[in-house]
Structures are given as structure tokens and as C-alpha cells.
Design a protein around this motif. Structure first.
Motif, PDB file in Angstrom:
ATOM      1  N   ALA A 265       0.832  -1.211   0.000  1.00 25.81           N
ATOM      2  CA  ALA A 265       0.000   0.000   0.000  1.00 25.81           C
ATOM      3  C   ALA A 265       0.860   1.251   0.000  1.00 25.81           C
ATOM      4  O   ALA A 265       0.526   2.241  -0.669  1.00 25.81           O
ATOM      5  CB  ALA A 265      -0.933  -0.009   1.210  1.00 25.81           C
ATOM      6  N   LEU A 266       1.968   1.221   0.721  1.00 26.95           N
ATOM      7  CA  LEU A 266       2.884   2.363   0.720  1.00 26.95           C
ATOM      8  C   LEU A 266       3.449   2.592  -0.676  1.00 26.95           C
ATOM      9  O   LEU A 266       3.527   3.730  -1.164  1.00 26.95           O
ATOM     10  CB  LEU A 266       4.010   2.117   1.723  1.00 26.95           C
ATOM     11  CG  LEU A 266       5.011   3.259   1.944  1.00 26.95           C
ATOM     12  CD1 LEU A 266       4.306   4.518   2.425  1.00 26.95           C
ATOM     13  CD2 LEU A 266       6.084   2.833   2.950  1.00 26.95           C
ATOM     14  N   GLY A 267       3.843   1.513  -1.344  1.00 27.46           N
ATOM     15  CA  GLY A 267       4.330   1.640  -2.718  1.00 27.46           C
ATOM     16  C   GLY A 267       3.260   2.153  -3.663  1.00 27.46           C
ATOM     17  O   GLY A 267       3.525   2.981  -4.543  1.00 27.46           O
ATOM     18  N   LEU A 268       2.020   1.690  -3.477  1.00 27.43           N
ATOM     19  CA  LEU A 268       0.924   2.162  -4.326  1.00 27.43           C
ATOM     20  C   LEU A 268       0.668   3.653  -4.131  1.00 27.43           C
ATOM     21  O   LEU A 268       0.381   4.381  -5.090  1.00 27.43           O
ATOM     22  CB  LEU A 268      -0.351   1.371  -4.017  1.00 27.43           C
ATOM     23  CG  LEU A 268      -0.348  -0.116  -4.403  1.00 27.43           C
ATOM     24  CD1 LEU A 268      -1.634  -0.783  -3.946  1.00 27.43           C
ATOM     25  CD2 LEU A 268      -0.173  -0.292  -5.906  1.00 27.43           C
ATOM     26  N   VAL A 269       0.778   4.126  -2.880  1.00 27.13           N
ATOM     27  CA  VAL A 269       0.580   5.552  -2.616  1.00 27.13           C
ATOM     28  C   VAL A 269       1.664   6.374  -3.303  1.00 27.13           C
ATOM     29  O   VAL A 269       1.399   7.431  -3.885  1.00 27.13           O
ATOM     30  CB  VAL A 269       0.554   5.822  -1.096  1.00 27.13           C
ATOM     31  CG1 VAL A 269       0.598   7.323  -0.820  1.00 27.13           C
ATOM     32  CG2 VAL A 269      -0.690   5.217  -0.466  1.00 27.13           C
ATOM     33  N   VAL A 270       2.921   5.893  -3.257  1.00 28.69           N
ATOM     34  CA  VAL A 270       4.017   6.608  -3.924  1.00 28.69           C
ATOM     35  C   VAL A 270       3.765   6.687  -5.416  1.00 28.69           C
ATOM     36  O   VAL A 270       3.921   7.748  -6.049  1.00 28.69           O
ATOM     37  CB  VAL A 270       5.366   5.919  -3.625  1.00 28.69           C
ATOM     38  CG1 VAL A 270       6.477   6.537  -4.480  1.00 28.69           C
ATOM     39  CG2 VAL A 270       5.711   6.033  -2.143  1.00 28.69           C
ATOM     40  N   VAL A 271       3.355   5.582  -6.020  1.00 27.87           N
ATOM     41  CA  VAL A 271       3.063   5.580  -7.454  1.00 27.87           C
ATOM     42  C   VAL A 271       1.888   6.507  -7.751  1.00 27.87           C
ATOM     43  O   VAL A 271       1.900   7.266  -8.730  1.00 27.87           O
ATOM     44  CB  VAL A 271       2.764   4.151  -7.946  1.00 27.87           C
ATOM     45  CG1 VAL A 271       2.315   4.159  -9.401  1.00 27.87           C
ATOM     46  CG2 VAL A 271       3.995   3.269  -7.782  1.00 27.87           C
ATOM     47  N   ASP A 272       0.875   6.481  -6.899  1.00 25.28           N
ATOM     48  CA  ASP A 272      -0.283   7.340  -7.106  1.00 25.28           C
ATOM     49  C   ASP A 272       0.103   8.819  -7.057  1.00 25.28           C
ATOM     50  O   ASP A 272      -0.309   9.611  -7.909  1.00 25.28           O
ATOM     51  CB  ASP A 272      -1.330   7.036  -6.026  1.00 25.28           C
ATOM     52  CG  ASP A 272      -2.497   8.005  -6.066  1.00 25.28           C
ATOM     53  OD1 ASP A 272      -3.126   8.129  -7.125  1.00 25.28           O
ATOM     54  OD2 ASP A 272      -2.776   8.647  -5.032  1.00 25.28           O
TER      55      ASP A 272
ATOM     56  N   THR B 243       3.017  10.232  -7.613  1.00 22.48           N
ATOM     57  CA  THR B 243       3.908  10.648  -8.699  1.00 22.48           C
ATOM     58  C   THR B 243       3.293  10.483 -10.082  1.00 22.48           C
ATOM     59  O   THR B 243       3.793  11.067 -11.045  1.00 22.48           O
ATOM     60  CB  THR B 243       5.215   9.835  -8.637  1.00 22.48           C
ATOM     61  OG1 THR B 243       4.903   8.436  -8.630  1.00 22.48           O
ATOM     62  CG2 THR B 243       6.000  10.183  -7.387  1.00 22.48           C
ATOM     63  N   ALA B 244       2.222   9.683 -10.189  1.00 26.12           N
ATOM     64  CA  ALA B 244       1.643   9.431 -11.503  1.00 26.12           C
ATOM     65  C   ALA B 244       0.293  10.109 -11.709  1.00 26.12           C
ATOM     66  O   ALA B 244       0.120  10.900 -12.631  1.00 26.12           O
ATOM     67  CB  ALA B 244       1.504   7.920 -11.735  1.00 26.12           C
TER      68      ALA B 244
ATOM     69  N   VAL C  32      -0.547   2.132 -13.805  1.00 26.96           N
ATOM     70  CA  VAL C  32      -0.739   3.520 -13.368  1.00 26.96           C
ATOM     71  C   VAL C  32       0.481   4.361 -13.716  1.00 26.96           C
ATOM     72  O   VAL C  32       0.354   5.515 -14.158  1.00 26.96           O
ATOM     73  CB  VAL C  32      -1.030   3.562 -11.857  1.00 26.96           C
ATOM     74  CG1 VAL C  32      -1.016   5.005 -11.344  1.00 26.96           C
ATOM     75  CG2 VAL C  32      -2.379   2.917 -11.557  1.00 26.96           C
ATOM     76  N   ALA C  33       1.682   3.819 -13.538  1.00 27.42           N
ATOM     77  CA  ALA C  33       2.899   4.559 -13.876  1.00 27.42           C
ATOM     78  C   ALA C  33       2.961   4.847 -15.379  1.00 27.42           C
ATOM     79  O   ALA C  33       3.340   5.952 -15.792  1.00 27.42           O
ATOM     80  CB  ALA C  33       4.135   3.775 -13.429  1.00 27.42           C
ATOM     81  N   ILE C  34       2.593   3.862 -16.195  1.00 31.92           N
ATOM     82  CA  ILE C  34       2.562   4.071 -17.647  1.00 31.92           C
ATOM     83  C   ILE C  34       1.533   5.143 -18.021  1.00 31.92           C
ATOM     84  O   ILE C  34       1.803   6.050 -18.822  1.00 31.92           O
ATOM     85  CB  ILE C  34       2.232   2.740 -18.363  1.00 31.92           C
ATOM     86  CG1 ILE C  34       3.445   1.802 -18.338  1.00 31.92           C
ATOM     87  CG2 ILE C  34       1.786   2.981 -19.794  1.00 31.92           C
ATOM     88  CD1 ILE C  34       4.570   2.196 -19.261  1.00 31.92           C
ATOM     89  N   HIS C  35       0.351   5.053 -17.427  1.00 31.69           N
ATOM     90  CA  HIS C  35      -0.708   6.016 -17.711  1.00 31.69           C
ATOM     91  C   HIS C  35      -0.290   7.425 -17.298  1.00 31.69           C
ATOM     92  O   HIS C  35      -0.501   8.401 -18.032  1.00 31.69           O
ATOM     93  CB  HIS C  35      -1.984   5.601 -16.971  1.00 31.69           C
ATOM     94  CG  HIS C  35      -3.181   6.413 -17.332  1.00 31.69           C
ATOM     95  ND1 HIS C  35      -4.369   6.350 -16.624  1.00 31.69           N
ATOM     96  CD2 HIS C  35      -3.388   7.324 -18.309  1.00 31.69           C
ATOM     97  CE1 HIS C  35      -5.245   7.180 -17.174  1.00 31.69           C
ATOM     98  NE2 HIS C  35      -4.681   7.780 -18.190  1.00 31.69           N
ATOM     99  N   GLY C  36       0.310   7.539 -16.112  1.00 30.71           N
ATOM    100  CA  GLY C  36       0.741   8.845 -15.651  1.00 30.71           C
ATOM    101  C   GLY C  36       1.865   9.433 -16.485  1.00 30.71           C
ATOM    102  O   GLY C  36       1.936  10.655 -16.679  1.00 30.71           O
ATOM    103  N   GLY C  37       2.746   8.578 -16.998  1.00 28.52           N
ATOM    104  CA  GLY C  37       3.875   9.074 -17.769  1.00 28.52           C
ATOM    105  C   GLY C  37       3.534   9.467 -19.186  1.00 28.52           C
ATOM    106  O   GLY C  37       4.063  10.458 -19.710  1.00 28.52           O
TER     107      GLY C  37
ATOM    108  N   ALA D 238       8.180   7.151  -9.983  1.00 28.86           N
ATOM    109  CA  ALA D 238       7.151   6.115 -10.090  1.00 28.86           C
ATOM    110  C   ALA D 238       7.739   4.811 -10.616  1.00 28.86           C
ATOM    111  O   ALA D 238       7.389   3.722 -10.140  1.00 28.86           O
ATOM    112  CB  ALA D 238       6.021   6.595 -10.997  1.00 28.86           C
ATOM    113  N   ALA D 239       8.631   4.896 -11.593  1.00 24.41           N
ATOM    114  CA  ALA D 239       9.235   3.693 -12.165  1.00 24.41           C
ATOM    115  C   ALA D 239      10.051   2.929 -11.128  1.00 24.41           C
ATOM    116  O   ALA D 239      10.000   1.693 -11.066  1.00 24.41           O
ATOM    117  CB  ALA D 239      10.108   4.066 -13.358  1.00 24.41           C
TER     118      ALA D 239
END
Length: 536
Positions: free
Chosen positions: A75-82, A84-85, A320-325, A467-468
Motif C-alpha cells: 500500500a505504501l508503494g501504491l501511494v508513492v506511485v499514485d 507521482t503518476a 498507473v505509472a505508464i498512464h501517468g507518464g 514512479a518507475a
């Protein structure tokens, strides 16, 4: 330490994050602090520690502890990706509350109460049923999800309550136990969105934020399935009933979900739909674990649940990282993505290896064991080989990544690190050695201040590389769990112990007792079968 500190941190942080939802920065910061605290308290849990609160026991286990640790870290990793993305509203707080509710459900020895807790935790997902601003769509999808939660929760509560009450003359009817078993198994299939109950899950995958899919379709349903495993093992399996029809129905649901889920993922162009149907396919293996009715299914079923939730979370974070980038999640618009995002390409390879595996790999063994215990030998071999087809799905995505970059990819952020402003250079003008020393010191402090001043802008400019890296760490975690790291098989094999006078040391899998009843190795001995004759 018991599970109570973990639950307190989750409740306080999740509630605080949602209260501050109007300010995304503070809401996210509170959620991050809560997840760090949840990770620490989960790591400090005793595998056999239990506590009684108001007449209700909260029991610990090695599997619960590992679920709580992995859930908090993921969940912590998902929040970081969220952040930044995409930075979707409400998601950080809902992730905290969702993981906390799942752990609470797993800690409750009474299956009926655990089902209520797992269902209530799933209600938090309604908050992120659709993107902000799509009010009509949010209401439609939220109602779909709420309906699935209500139906699954009702079936499970009825099943547990039906067998918990005095049955009287009904105790001589095997159909009573078969209906309860089938009801709970169907409830799990509905919560996972397994085929043919996948329509609500497809709608959620279409409208909900991608970063919330792991909670909505994996972590919450996995806790629900774990509760079902304990209930089946203590209430149905000890009766040594064949329940052939009921097991066959659950076996068909699991098998069809594996095959058609992967086929549906293969034909999708929207990457979030690929994630959603991949979850449906993996959920089919979890349903087969319920259909086994065999002590040998305990370890592979619970091992698979941990592999499944971490692996699908990493895949959702990748999308999500791909979509955000690059501003799109449609594969036909993502030609050349791997050229501009090599870290995400490496992460996708790890995700593919973790989800498919190979003979001897823990993920492969757990999946094949669940399949072999339910299906006839020829069919079991074919279904075991079907997940290899997932390599075609990942290969299709990678093949698009090495083509000439599309317009969307060319205009996207990319992973190349950037610094938003040059650092000023200050020449040394002092004549004496003492003057030059002071000047060098002041310039060093000045450069440090210059860097600190630009850091917020640097973070915004490097959202894609951050995010990556977060996705790469999540995919590495998924591979480690799929390989049996962190003691996953041992934790899956162990059974929580709850004695009448308080917590006690675990006696191992052959002597352990599940909360309130029989463990996976405890069955009725010969001569003590139920009063009714098993159905031939």
C-alpha cells in the motif's frame, strides 16, 4: 505484540486521511505516516499473540503477520506511485482503511463476525468507485460494487450462521452442510469477480482508479477467501462428506475463470482491463483452493493468496505509472514505451516471471497443487499449462514497447532524470588560505540551500522516474514472494492457536488448532463420523 496496535494505527491514519481529503497533500502525508506505522507494528506482531477485547478474541498467526506486513508495504508503494503518476482523491486513506479492515477480519476467530468485518472493509472501496467529477458514473459503479458486496456478505453470513446454530434433526441431512459450503464458496467467487460473476468487477475496472484495483479486487477478497478457508476447514471438512456436486460447481467456476480470464486479458486494449481480467484469472485458482476439501490444500491455497495479491498489485502499479507518464493506457497508443521507460520494462519482466513461474517455483507449485487436488488428471494438466499463456499477454505489451515511439509516448515524460534549474557556481575570490577556507564553506552551504530550494520542483519534474523505481521495487517484492521469500510457505502452513486461557506457543502444523475449531490436520478419527451416512 498483538494485532491491536496495528489496528489502532490503521483506524487513526485512515480516518485522518479521509477527513483531510480536501487537502490532498496532508491527506497523503497522513496515509504515508500511517502505513509506515502499520509496517512497524505488523513486524512486531507475535505469531501466536492474542488479546480479548469486550469478549471478542483477536488472534494472531504467522500468515496474518505476513499479510499485514506485505499489505502495508505494498500500500505504501501504491501511494508513492499514485502521488507521482495520477494522485487520485481518497485513494491513500481508503488503502489504509481497507488493509486495516482485512487484517481485522483475519484476526477474528468467529467466522460470522470476520465476514462482517471483511464486508464492511470492502465498503470503503465504494469511495473510489469512479474518478472525481464523474458523479453519475460513480453512482452507477458504486451501486454495482455495493450490490456484489451485499450479496457475497449475505451468502457468507447465512452459511456461517446456519451451521453455528443448533441444527436439531437437520444435522442428519448432508444437504444442509453442502448448501452452506456452496453458499460460502459462491460468496468468495462473487467477491473476487470470478466468472460468471465478473460483470461488476469489469465495470469497476473500467471506472475505478487503477491504483485502487488491488484493494477492490485482490486484498479485500483475499482476506474474505482466507476466512472461508478457515471456516470450511473447521465446519465442513471434518465431516468427511464427498459433497461431489458442490465441489464440482466450485471447480467449474475456478477453471472457467482461469481460462476465460486469461483469454479476456489477451484481447483487451485498455491496460486496466488487462489487469482486471488477470485478477479474475488468478482468482480462479483461489476458488479451486476452496473446492479441494482436503488438508493438503491448506498450504498451497494460502500461499497462492499472498502471491496473488502482491503480484497483481505490482501489475496495477505498473499500469498507473505508464498512464501517468504517457497520458494513455491504451496499448495501441503506447508504441515505443519501453524505449523511454526501460526501468518499467524491467519491472514488467519481473511481474511476468512472478505471475507465471516455472516448475519448482513456489508460485507454480502452489497453483498446480490447488488445481491437481480438484480436477481430474488430464484436465488438471491442461489447466496447469494455461497460465503459461499469460506470457503472450506480457510479450504483446513488451513488443509494443520496442516499436517506434508513438505521438503520446514521444510527448510523454519518460524516465530520463531532469534537474529543473542549474546550480549557481560561485568563484573563489579570497586571497589568503583562511579566507578561501571560509569561502569554500559558505559556498558549500549555499549549494546545499540551492539544492533544497529546487527539490520540490525536481520532484515534480522527475515524477516518472520516481514512479518507475517504486514499481520496480514492488515487482521485485512480487518476485521474491512468488519465489517463496519472507517465509511465505512456512507462514501458509502454520495455523493460529487460541487457547481458552490465552495465547500459547504454536505446536506446528500437525498439532495446531485453528481459531475455535479444527486445524488443517485435524479431522474426525475413524469411528467418530457424523450421525448421518455420507452421500455416495
Amino acid at each position: 505484540m498483538t494485532v491491536l496496535p496495528f489496528l489502532i494505527v490503521a483506524a487513526v491514519a485512515g480516518t485522518g486521511s479521509l477527513i483531510m481529503r480536501a487537502d490532498r497533500g496532508w491527506s497523503t502525508l497522513i496515509a504515508v505516516a500511517g502505513l509506515v506505522g502499520m509496517t512497524a507494528t505488523a513486524a512486531a506482531m507475535g505469531p501466536s499473540a492474542s488479546i480479548e477485547i469486550g469478549g471478542t478474541m483477536l488472534a494472531g498467526s504467522a500468515w496474518l503477520r505476513l499479510y499485514a506486513i506485505l499489505g502495508s508495504v505494498v500500500a505504501l508503494g501504491l501511494v508513492v506511485v499514485d502521488v507521482t503518476a495520477m494522485h487520485e482523491p481518497d485513494v491513500p486513506g481508503v488503502l489504509v482503511i481497507g488493509i486495516g479492515a482485512a487484517v481485522l477480519a483475519l484476526a477474528l476467530p468467529d467466522p460470522a463476525v470476520a465476514v462482517v468485518a471483511a464486508t464492511a472493509g470492502g465498503l470503503a472501496g465504494v469511495l473510489v468507485a469512479a474518478p472525481l467529477g464523474a458523479a453519475a458514473r460513480a453512482a452507477f459503479v458504486g451501486v454495482r460494487e455495493l450490490r456484489a458486496l451485499a450479496v457475497a456478505g449475505t451468502l457468507a453470513i447465512l452459511a456461517t450462521a446456519w451451521l453455528a446454530r443448533p441444527l436439531g434433526a437437520l444435522a442428519a441431512e448432508p444437504a444442509v452442510f453442502g448448501l452452506a459450503y456452496l453458499g460460502f464458496g459462491t460468496a468468495v467467487a462473487i467477491r473476487f469477480g470470478a466468472i460468471p460473476f465478473h460483470l461488476w468487477a469489469a465495470r469497476v475496472a473500467d471506472a475505478a482508479p487503477g491504483i485502487a484495483l488491488p484493494l477492490l479486487m485482490a486484498w479485500g477478497p483475499a482476506a474474505f477467501a482466507a476466512v472461508a478457508l478457515v471456516w470450511i476447514d473447521r465446519s465442513v471438512a471434518p465431516l468427511v462428506l464427498p459433497l461431489t456436486t458442490e465441489r464440482a460447481l466450485l471447480g467449474v467456476i475456478g477453471t472457467v475463470s482461469i481460462v476465460l480470464g486469461l483469454l479476456a486479458a489477451w484481447i483487451q486494449d485498455d491496460l486496466e482491463h488487462v489487469v482486471g481480467y488477470s485478477i479474475v484469472a488468478d482468482a480462479g485458482v483461489a476458488v479451486l483452493g476452496l473446492a479441494a476439501l482436503d488438508p493438503a490444500a491448506w498450504e498451497p491455497a494460502r500461499t497462492w493468496l499472498l502471491i496473488f495479491v502482491v503480484g497483481r498489485s505490482a501489475f496495477a502499479a505498473w499500469v498507473v505509472a505508464i498512464h501517468g507518464g504517457f497520458g494513455t493506457r491504451r496499448l495501441q497508443e503506447l508504441d515505443g514505451w519501453a524505449r523511454r521507460a526501460p526501468v518499467l520494462a524491467a519491472a514488467l519482466v519481473l511481474i511476468a516471471a512472478a505471475s507465471v513461474g516455472w516448475p519448482g517455483f513456489v508460485a507454480w507449485q502452489a497453483r498446480s497443487a490447488s488445481i491437481d487436488l480438484v480436477l481430474p488428471a488430464p484436465i488438471a494438466v491442461l489447466v496447469t499449462l494455461v497460465p503459461i499463456g499469460a506470457l503472450a499477454i506480457y510479450g504483446r505489451i513488451l513488443l509494443a514497447g520496442i516499436r517506434r515511439p508513438s505521438v503520446a509516448v514521444g510527448e510523454g515524460r519518460g524516465e530520463l532524470p531532469r534537474w529543473p534549474a542549474p546550480i549557481p557556481r560561485r568563484p573563489i575570490v579570497g586571497g589568503g588560505s583562511l579566507q578561501r577556507s571560509f569561502e569554500r564553506t559558505s559556498h558549500a552551504l549555499g549549494r546545499a540551500l540551492d539544492v533544497l530550494w529546487v527539490l520540490p520542483a525536481a520532484g515534480r519534474a522527475n515524477r516518472m522516474p520516481i514512479a518507475a523505481i517504486a514499481v520496480l521495487l514492488l515487482s521485485g517484492l512480487a518476485f521474491a514472494v512468488a519465489a517463496g521469500g519472507f517465509g511465505v510457505p512456512e507462514a501458509a502452513r502454520a495455523v493460529p492457536v487460541v487457547g481458552g486461557s490465552g495465547p500459547g506457543p504454536s505446536a506446528g502444523p500437525d498439532a495446531s488448532v485453528a481459531p475455535g475449531g479444527a486445524g488443517p490436520s485435524e479431522r474426525l478419527p475413524p469411528g467418530s463420523e457424523p450421525s448421518f451416512a455420507p452421500v455416495p
